[in-house]
Design a protein around this motif. Structure first.
Motif, short mmCIF file in Angstrom:
data_model
loop_
_atom_site.label_atom_id
_atom_site.label_comp_id
_atom_site.label_asym_id
_atom_site.label_seq_id
_atom_site.Cartn_x
_atom_site.Cartn_y
_atom_site.Cartn_z
N ASN A 31 0.84 -1.18 0.00
CA ASN A 31 0.00 0.00 0.00
C ASN A 31 0.88 1.23 0.00
O ASN A 31 2.10 1.14 0.17
CB ASN A 31 -0.94 0.02 1.21
CG ASN A 31 -0.21 0.08 2.54
OD1 ASN A 31 0.55 1.00 2.79
ND2 ASN A 31 -0.44 -0.91 3.39
N GLN A 33 0.95 5.36 1.46
CA GLN A 33 0.32 6.31 2.37
C GLN A 33 0.87 7.70 2.12
O GLN A 33 1.99 7.85 1.64
CB GLN A 33 0.61 5.90 3.82
CG GLN A 33 0.18 4.48 4.16
CD GLN A 33 0.48 4.08 5.59
OE1 GLN A 33 0.40 4.91 6.50
NE2 GLN A 33 0.83 2.83 5.81
N TYR A 35 1.49 11.42 4.16
CA TYR A 35 1.58 12.07 5.45
C TYR A 35 1.87 13.54 5.26
O TYR A 35 2.49 13.95 4.28
CB TYR A 35 2.72 11.46 6.30
CG TYR A 35 2.43 10.08 6.85
CD1 TYR A 35 2.59 8.95 6.05
CD2 TYR A 35 2.02 9.90 8.17
CE1 TYR A 35 2.33 7.68 6.56
CE2 TYR A 35 1.78 8.63 8.68
CZ TYR A 35 1.93 7.52 7.87
OH TYR A 35 1.69 6.27 8.37
N LEU A 48 -4.48 6.37 3.13
CA LEU A 48 -3.83 5.13 2.72
C LEU A 48 -4.57 4.58 1.52
O LEU A 48 -5.81 4.53 1.52
CB LEU A 48 -3.84 4.13 3.87
CG LEU A 48 -3.20 2.75 3.65
CD1 LEU A 48 -2.67 2.20 4.97
CD2 LEU A 48 -4.18 1.75 3.05
N ALA A 97 7.09 -5.99 4.99
CA ALA A 97 5.92 -5.14 4.84
C ALA A 97 5.68 -4.20 6.00
O ALA A 97 4.88 -3.29 5.88
CB ALA A 97 4.69 -6.01 4.60
N GLN A 98 6.30 -4.43 7.13
CA GLN A 98 6.01 -3.58 8.27
C GLN A 98 6.75 -2.26 8.23
O GLN A 98 6.41 -1.33 8.95
CB GLN A 98 6.35 -4.31 9.57
CG GLN A 98 5.40 -5.43 9.92
CD GLN A 98 5.59 -6.64 9.04
OE1 GLN A 98 6.69 -6.86 8.54
NE2 GLN A 98 4.56 -7.40 8.81
N PHE B 45 14.33 4.88 8.32
CA PHE B 45 13.95 3.86 9.29
C PHE B 45 15.15 3.42 10.12
O PHE B 45 16.23 3.19 9.59
CB PHE B 45 13.36 2.65 8.55
CG PHE B 45 13.19 1.43 9.39
CD1 PHE B 45 14.13 0.40 9.36
CD2 PHE B 45 12.10 1.30 10.23
CE1 PHE B 45 13.98 -0.74 10.13
CE2 PHE B 45 11.94 0.16 11.02
CZ PHE B 45 12.89 -0.86 10.96
N TYR B 48 12.28 -1.33 14.57
CA TYR B 48 10.85 -1.62 14.67
C TYR B 48 10.64 -2.69 15.73
O TYR B 48 11.32 -3.71 15.73
CB TYR B 48 10.35 -2.08 13.31
CG TYR B 48 9.09 -2.91 13.28
CD1 TYR B 48 9.12 -4.22 12.80
CD2 TYR B 48 7.87 -2.38 13.68
CE1 TYR B 48 7.97 -4.99 12.74
CE2 TYR B 48 6.71 -3.14 13.63
CZ TYR B 48 6.77 -4.44 13.16
OH TYR B 48 5.62 -5.20 13.09
N ASP B 56 13.24 -5.57 14.68
CA ASP B 56 13.92 -5.43 13.39
C ASP B 56 14.89 -4.26 13.51
O ASP B 56 14.47 -3.11 13.50
CB ASP B 56 12.88 -5.18 12.29
CG ASP B 56 13.51 -4.99 10.92
OD1 ASP B 56 12.75 -4.99 9.94
OD2 ASP B 56 14.74 -4.81 10.82
N GLY B 98 1.57 -4.63 13.76
CA GLY B 98 2.61 -4.58 12.74
C GLY B 98 2.09 -4.96 11.38
O GLY B 98 2.67 -5.77 10.68
N SER B 100 0.76 -3.74 7.53
CA SER B 100 1.08 -2.65 6.60
C SER B 100 -0.10 -1.75 6.34
O SER B 100 0.07 -0.66 5.83
CB SER B 100 1.57 -3.24 5.28
OG SER B 100 0.55 -4.02 4.69
N ASN B 101 -1.34 -2.18 6.68
CA ASN B 101 -2.49 -1.32 6.41
C ASN B 101 -2.88 -0.46 7.60
O ASN B 101 -3.94 0.15 7.60
CB ASN B 101 -3.69 -2.17 5.97
CG ASN B 101 -4.14 -3.15 7.05
OD1 ASN B 101 -3.45 -3.32 8.05
ND2 ASN B 101 -5.26 -3.77 6.85
N GLN B 102 -2.03 -0.42 8.62
CA GLN B 102 -2.30 0.43 9.78
C GLN B 102 -1.50 1.72 9.66
O GLN B 102 -0.28 1.68 9.48
CB GLN B 102 -1.92 -0.29 11.07
CG GLN B 102 -2.78 -1.50 11.38
CD GLN B 102 -4.20 -1.11 11.73
OE1 GLN B 102 -4.44 0.01 12.19
NE2 GLN B 102 -5.13 -2.01 11.53
N PRO B 103 -2.15 2.87 9.79
CA PRO B 103 -1.40 4.13 9.78
C PRO B 103 -0.51 4.23 11.01
O PRO B 103 -0.83 3.68 12.07
CB PRO B 103 -2.48 5.20 9.78
CG PRO B 103 -3.67 4.54 10.39
CD PRO B 103 -3.60 3.10 9.98
N GLN B 104 0.59 4.93 10.86
CA GLN B 104 1.49 5.16 11.98
C GLN B 104 1.20 6.53 12.58
O GLN B 104 0.93 7.50 11.86
CB GLN B 104 2.94 5.05 11.53
CG GLN B 104 3.28 3.64 11.06
CD GLN B 104 4.74 3.45 10.73
OE1 GLN B 104 5.60 4.26 11.09
NE2 GLN B 104 5.04 2.36 10.04
#
Lengths: 112, 115
Positions: A31, A33, A35, A48, A97-98, B45, B48, B56, B98, B100-104
């Protein structure tokens, strides 16, 4: 580079005009996103879009995604002075992916 | 508060000193991230954490950098023997999981200046 690339690096427009920012990437993504970052602050999540989606709207924001061209655009309509900020695209690769991979950002200035 | 909290907001220290930066994530967020942002640049980055899984650490630039997280709460980023190139804003973010479809959700960062 594995990072996203954003274009333009800086954009200055008059209040009320539309602003378009572009993001390109080189890998397969889960995906993408967008910001926003106001000066001296953290990033705020805007929207997203999943890899199987082509367009998404949120208020005055419109995001498109073209996975064949590996590119995305963010359109802000009827811009306001408060939209002045830096805008970053970020994506998650299919592998690892994270982790979000960020572009260098577009500095948007809305002139009253 | 409801957001991600980072402290201190600013830190000025001499080259060679150790520094410790703190991040309080949003309650219930199992994932926590550290990023570095140099002036006018995007985010880089660093590390994590997700629940009880091994972190990570692939983004840490050298062995002078380390981070810890206690359970699903506070995290500290430690930089030993600081160098001038460590000067940057260090941002912490958390997310529900963790995935990928969750906003940070980001804190306002710690601005680190090495003299």
């Amino acid at each position: 580079s594995q990072q996203g690339e954003e274009d333009p690096q800086a954009l200055s427009i008059q209040e009320g005009e539309n602003a378009t920012m572009n993001c390109s990437y080189k890998t397969s993504i889960n995906n993408l996103q967008w910001y926003r970052q106001n000066s001296g602050r953290g990033l705020v999540h805007l929207i997203l879009i999943r890899s199987n989606e082509r367009e998404k709207h949120s208020g005055r924001l419109r995001v498109t995604l073209d996975t064949s061209k590996k590119s995305s655009s963010l359109l802000i309509t009827a811009s306001r002075a408060a939209d002045t900020a830096s805008y970053f695209c970020a994506f998650t690769r299919i592998q690892g992916a994270q982790k979000l991979v960020f572009g260098q950002g577009t500095r948007l200035t809305i002139n009253p | 508060g409801a957001g991600v909290s980072q402290s201190p907001s600013n830190k000025v220290t001499e080259k060679g000193k150790d520094v410790e930066l703190r991040c309080d994530p949003i309650s219930g967020h199992t994932a926590l991230y550290w990023y570095r942002q140099r002036l006018g640049q995007g985010l880089e980055f660093l590390i994590y954490f997700q629940g009880n899984s091994a972190p990570d650490k692939s983004g840490l630039p050298s062995d002078r950098f380390s981070a810890e997280r206690t359970g699903e709460s506070v995290s500290t980023l430690t930089i030993q023997r600081t160098q001038q190139e460590d000067s940057a804003v260090y941002l912490c973010a958390s997310s529900l999981g963790g995935y990928s479809n969750q906003p940070q959700h980001f804190g306002d960062g710690t601005r680190l200046s090495i003299l």
